[in-house]
Design a protein around this motif. Structure first.
Motif, PDB file in Angstrom:
ATOM      1  N   CYS A 187       0.851  -1.192   0.000  1.00  0.00           N
ATOM      2  CA  CYS A 187       0.000   0.000   0.000  1.00  0.00           C
ATOM      3  C   CYS A 187       0.886   1.242   0.000  1.00  0.00           C
ATOM      4  O   CYS A 187       2.020   1.208   0.495  1.00  0.00           O
ATOM      5  CB  CYS A 187      -0.935   0.007   1.206  1.00  0.00           C
ATOM      6  SG  CYS A 187      -0.136   0.370   2.782  1.00  0.00           S
ATOM      7  N   TYR A 188       0.356   2.305  -0.550  1.00  0.00           N
ATOM      8  CA  TYR A 188       1.125   3.551  -0.625  1.00  0.00           C
ATOM      9  C   TYR A 188       1.469   4.109   0.765  1.00  0.00           C
ATOM     10  O   TYR A 188       2.633   4.455   1.012  1.00  0.00           O
ATOM     11  CB  TYR A 188       0.334   4.591  -1.438  1.00  0.00           C
ATOM     12  CG  TYR A 188       1.005   5.933  -1.485  1.00  0.00           C
ATOM     13  CD1 TYR A 188       1.908   6.251  -2.488  1.00  0.00           C
ATOM     14  CD2 TYR A 188       0.756   6.891  -0.503  1.00  0.00           C
ATOM     15  CE1 TYR A 188       2.546   7.482  -2.513  1.00  0.00           C
ATOM     16  CE2 TYR A 188       1.391   8.126  -0.529  1.00  0.00           C
ATOM     17  CZ  TYR A 188       2.284   8.408  -1.536  1.00  0.00           C
ATOM     18  OH  TYR A 188       2.911   9.623  -1.553  1.00  0.00           O
ATOM     19  N   PRO A 189       0.505   4.190   1.696  1.00  0.00           N
ATOM     20  CA  PRO A 189       0.820   4.923   2.926  1.00  0.00           C
ATOM     21  C   PRO A 189       1.996   4.357   3.725  1.00  0.00           C
ATOM     22  O   PRO A 189       2.818   5.122   4.222  1.00  0.00           O
ATOM     23  CB  PRO A 189      -0.473   4.851   3.741  1.00  0.00           C
ATOM     24  CG  PRO A 189      -1.551   4.598   2.743  1.00  0.00           C
ATOM     25  CD  PRO A 189      -0.916   3.785   1.664  1.00  0.00           C
ATOM     26  N   ALA A 214      -0.642  -3.660  -7.325  1.00  0.00           N
ATOM     27  CA  ALA A 214       0.827  -3.740  -7.208  1.00  0.00           C
ATOM     28  C   ALA A 214       1.447  -2.640  -8.064  1.00  0.00           C
ATOM     29  O   ALA A 214       2.502  -2.838  -8.674  1.00  0.00           O
ATOM     30  CB  ALA A 214       1.316  -5.120  -7.623  1.00  0.00           C
ATOM     31  N   CYS A 215       0.761  -1.486  -8.094  1.00  0.00           N
ATOM     32  CA  CYS A 215       1.278  -0.356  -8.878  1.00  0.00           C
ATOM     33  C   CYS A 215       2.685  -0.003  -8.418  1.00  0.00           C
ATOM     34  O   CYS A 215       3.562   0.290  -9.220  1.00  0.00           O
ATOM     35  CB  CYS A 215       0.345   0.845  -8.733  1.00  0.00           C
ATOM     36  SG  CYS A 215      -1.186   0.605  -9.666  1.00  0.00           S
ATOM     37  N   LEU A 216       2.906  -0.046  -7.108  1.00  0.00           N
ATOM     38  CA  LEU A 216       4.242   0.248  -6.583  1.00  0.00           C
ATOM     39  C   LEU A 216       5.154  -0.972  -6.611  1.00  0.00           C
ATOM     40  O   LEU A 216       6.337  -0.871  -6.931  1.00  0.00           O
ATOM     41  CB  LEU A 216       4.125   0.696  -5.114  1.00  0.00           C
ATOM     42  CG  LEU A 216       3.810   2.150  -4.822  1.00  0.00           C
ATOM     43  CD1 LEU A 216       3.549   2.332  -3.324  1.00  0.00           C
ATOM     44  CD2 LEU A 216       4.952   3.051  -5.252  1.00  0.00           C
ATOM     45  N   LEU A 417      -2.246  16.194   2.939  1.00  0.00           N
ATOM     46  CA  LEU A 417      -2.700  16.196   1.545  1.00  0.00           C
ATOM     47  C   LEU A 417      -1.853  15.233   0.734  1.00  0.00           C
ATOM     48  O   LEU A 417      -0.659  15.479   0.571  1.00  0.00           O
ATOM     49  CB  LEU A 417      -2.525  17.603   0.962  1.00  0.00           C
ATOM     50  CG  LEU A 417      -3.684  18.563   1.112  1.00  0.00           C
ATOM     51  CD1 LEU A 417      -3.316  19.902   0.518  1.00  0.00           C
ATOM     52  CD2 LEU A 417      -4.924  18.019   0.429  1.00  0.00           C
ATOM     53  N   TYR A 418      -2.459  14.198   0.180  1.00  0.00           N
ATOM     54  CA  TYR A 418      -1.733  13.209  -0.610  1.00  0.00           C
ATOM     55  C   TYR A 418      -1.055  13.866  -1.815  1.00  0.00           C
ATOM     56  O   TYR A 418      -1.684  14.628  -2.556  1.00  0.00           O
ATOM     57  CB  TYR A 418      -2.726  12.148  -1.088  1.00  0.00           C
ATOM     58  CG  TYR A 418      -2.209  11.217  -2.158  1.00  0.00           C
ATOM     59  CD1 TYR A 418      -1.214  10.297  -1.881  1.00  0.00           C
ATOM     60  CD2 TYR A 418      -2.726  11.251  -3.444  1.00  0.00           C
ATOM     61  CE1 TYR A 418      -0.751   9.438  -2.850  1.00  0.00           C
ATOM     62  CE2 TYR A 418      -2.272  10.397  -4.427  1.00  0.00           C
ATOM     63  CZ  TYR A 418      -1.280   9.488  -4.128  1.00  0.00           C
ATOM     64  OH  TYR A 418      -0.822   8.630  -5.093  1.00  0.00           O
ATOM     65  N   GLY A 419       0.214  13.560  -1.993  1.00  0.00           N
ATOM     66  CA  GLY A 419       0.929  14.008  -3.181  1.00  0.00           C
ATOM     67  C   GLY A 419       1.302  15.477  -3.201  1.00  0.00           C
ATOM     68  O   GLY A 419       1.969  15.940  -4.107  1.00  0.00           O
TER      69      GLY A 419
HETATM   70  C1  LIG Z   1      -0.196   1.731  -4.510  1.00  0.00           C
HETATM   71  C2  LIG Z   1      -0.650   2.747  -5.514  1.00  0.00           C
HETATM   72  N1  LIG Z   1      -1.738   2.496  -6.253  1.00  0.00           N
HETATM   73  C3  LIG Z   1      -2.200   3.360  -7.166  1.00  0.00           C
HETATM   74  C4  LIG Z   1      -1.564   4.561  -7.392  1.00  0.00           C
HETATM   75  C5  LIG Z   1      -2.112   5.524  -8.400  1.00  0.00           C
HETATM   76  O1  LIG Z   1      -1.230   5.611  -9.469  1.00  0.00           O
HETATM   77  P1  LIG Z   1      -1.224   6.845 -10.478  1.00  0.00           P
HETATM   78  O2  LIG Z   1      -0.798   8.046  -9.676  1.00  0.00           O
HETATM   79  O3  LIG Z   1      -0.229   6.421 -11.509  1.00  0.00           O
HETATM   80  O4  LIG Z   1      -2.580   7.016 -11.038  1.00  0.00           O
HETATM   81  C6  LIG Z   1      -0.428   4.875  -6.622  1.00  0.00           C
HETATM   82  C7  LIG Z   1       0.282   6.131  -6.803  1.00  0.00           C
HETATM   83  O5  LIG Z   1       1.253   6.430  -6.142  1.00  0.00           O
HETATM   84  C8  LIG Z   1       0.044   3.942  -5.666  1.00  0.00           C
HETATM   85  O6  LIG Z   1       1.122   4.181  -4.918  1.00  0.00           O
END
Ligand SMILES: Cc1ncc(COP(=O)(O)O)c(C=O)c1O
Length: 444
Positions: A187-189, A214-216, A417-419
């Protein structure tokens, strides 16, 4: 125009010379985050100068080409098909059964996966009303956005003490309309990986889909696993996983605007497509959300994988993990600082029992560092890349100096704030503040 309306720039009548346009474009960067010198801990993923130079050359060679047409540009069709096949292979998919497409980023990929599950359920005779998904609260907002756009119910389930999906709570949240579970790797956080194997079992038990974001981690975790590093199972080697998204423009070290959405069974992929028969412009068939798609981005993403190969990614990610360890050791040597959960790779968060970490981030920003802030619990977020090797030591030094001056935690976290490496005022209607913020982004 009312006296309070912002001044707007008029459309230029006479264009400016090339040199002046270039000068102005570069001058606009003056206040941008300094990612080139490793002072930004998010937003930019970069291997090295040599890699970037190749990507720019290939991008330029396909600058004008449009992947809307597979017949006009068979080169791009080939490259997209190659990318999908290569990433499926990396993630351990069954080549005879699996399939996928490219997309413009994680948000679009996740949207498409959710749409595919929804439309498959509708095609199987489920009523469109009341279909829903169950997600841990740490799932990326792209899932929630997809649910909103697609008219689905979204059940957000609090995570466990380890900050990972809580299996029992997820199971309790499954209802008659549930068609999909979501999870992250990581997860991102907090950079923690949800228990994907258990979630796969849960999905199977309830005959629902399981989408793994699994974007990351798609590239990072798969490559490190092949290099012998213990990594949790998260992709097509887990029974019950029906789709996975993996971004090329993160740790695939491709250009911005590139991602993949992948399905264990390519029959599910068909439900992400859209067709409109009989449009006067010609019958339309479209694999993703976009129409025109940038040839340059696709070609450069293909170049990234083709150039680096498994060996190249392995070298890069080993370096990134060494930098991550050094950064974590430095930060954790500061009294009161602790990781949030057990991060699986090079994305992590630190909080403090002794310091107001938002205060520390404010102070570090005055020194040119940019750090994402998070909430519940208050913590700071780090994404490590090879360019951070020289900045770890000065960063930890600055962090320690700021921590020495920092007040204790206020106990009342400011909304993060995200991002945006920023926080909001903790007063009034937060949704309205956010909408105003976007208005200002375009009106100013
Ligand atoms: C785990 C995860 N999923 C989805 C996304 C969304 O990706 P994007 O910003 O390329 O749309 C992010 C972005 O950092 C992410 O970290």
């Amino acid at each position: 125009m009312s006296p309070t309306s912002p001044a707007r720039l008029g459309f230029p009548i006479t264009g400016l010379p090339r040199e002046e346009v270039m000068r102005r474009a570069l001058a606009m960067k003056a206040d941008d985050a300094d990612w080139q010198h490793g002072r930004t801990w998010s937003l930019v993923y970069r291997a090295d100068d040599e890699h970037d130079a190749l990507l720019k050359d290939v991008y330029q060679a396909y600058f004008a080409e449009n992947a809307l047409s597979a017949t006009a540009f068979p080169s791009l069709r080939r490259m997209e098909a190659d990318i999908v096949a290569m990433v499926l292979d990396l993630l351990g998919a069954d080549p005879g059964r699996a399939g996928g497409t490219m997309a413009s980023g994680g948000t679009e990929s996740i949207f498409l996966a959710v749409k595919a599950h929804r439309d498959q359920a509708i095609a199987a005779g489920r009523p469109a009303q009341g279909l829903g998904m169950v997600l841990p609260t740490t799932a990326h907002p792209a899932f929630v956005k997809a649910g909103h756009v697609l008219g689905m119910e979204v059940h957000l389930v609090p995570v466990s003490n380890a900050f990972t999906a809580d299996i029992d709570a997820m199971a309790d949240a499954i209802g008659p309309g549930t068609i999909l579970l979501g999870a992250s790797a990581p997860c991102y956080p907090y950079g923690v990986v949800d228990p994907i194997a258990e979630l796969g079992q849960l999905a199977d038990d309830h005959s629902v889909g399981l989408h793994v974001d699994a974007c990351l981690g798609g590239f990072f975790l798969s490559v490190l696993r092949r290099a012998g590093r213990p990594t949790p199972p998260f992709a097509f080697d887990v029974a019950g996983v029906t789709s996975v998204t993996t971004d090329l423009h993160k740790y695939g070290y491709g250009p911005k605007g590139t991602s993949t959405v992948l399905y264990a069974d390519r029959a599910l992929r068909r439900f992400q497509y859209f067709t409109q028969v009989g449009w006067p412009g010609g019958t339309l068939s479209s694999p993703t959300l976009l129409g025109t798609r940038p040839g340059g981005a696709i070609a450069a993403a293909w170049a990234a994988i083709t150039h680096l190969g498994l060996d190249g990614y392995t070298d890069l990610f080993k370096r990134v993990m060494a930098i991550t360890t050094q950064l974590q050791e430095g930060l954790l040597s500061i009294d009161g600082l602790a990781l949030v959960g057990q991060p699986a790779m090079s994305v992590f968060a630190v909080g403090s029992s002794r310091h107001d970490v938002q205060w520390i981030a404010d102070r570090l920003e005055t020194e040119g560092w940019r750090i994402d802030r998070q909430q519940d619990p208050d913590c700071l977020h780090f994404i490590v890349n090879p360019g951070h090797d020289e900045s770890v030591q000065p960063f930890v030094q600055s962090f320690r100096a700021a921590a020495d001056l920092a007040p204790p935690p206020s106990g009342r976290s400011r909304p993060a704030l995200y991002g945006q490496t920023a926080t909001l005022r903790d007063e009034g209607d937060l949704d309205e503040q956010l909408l105003d913020l976007i208005d200002r982004q375009y009106d100013a």
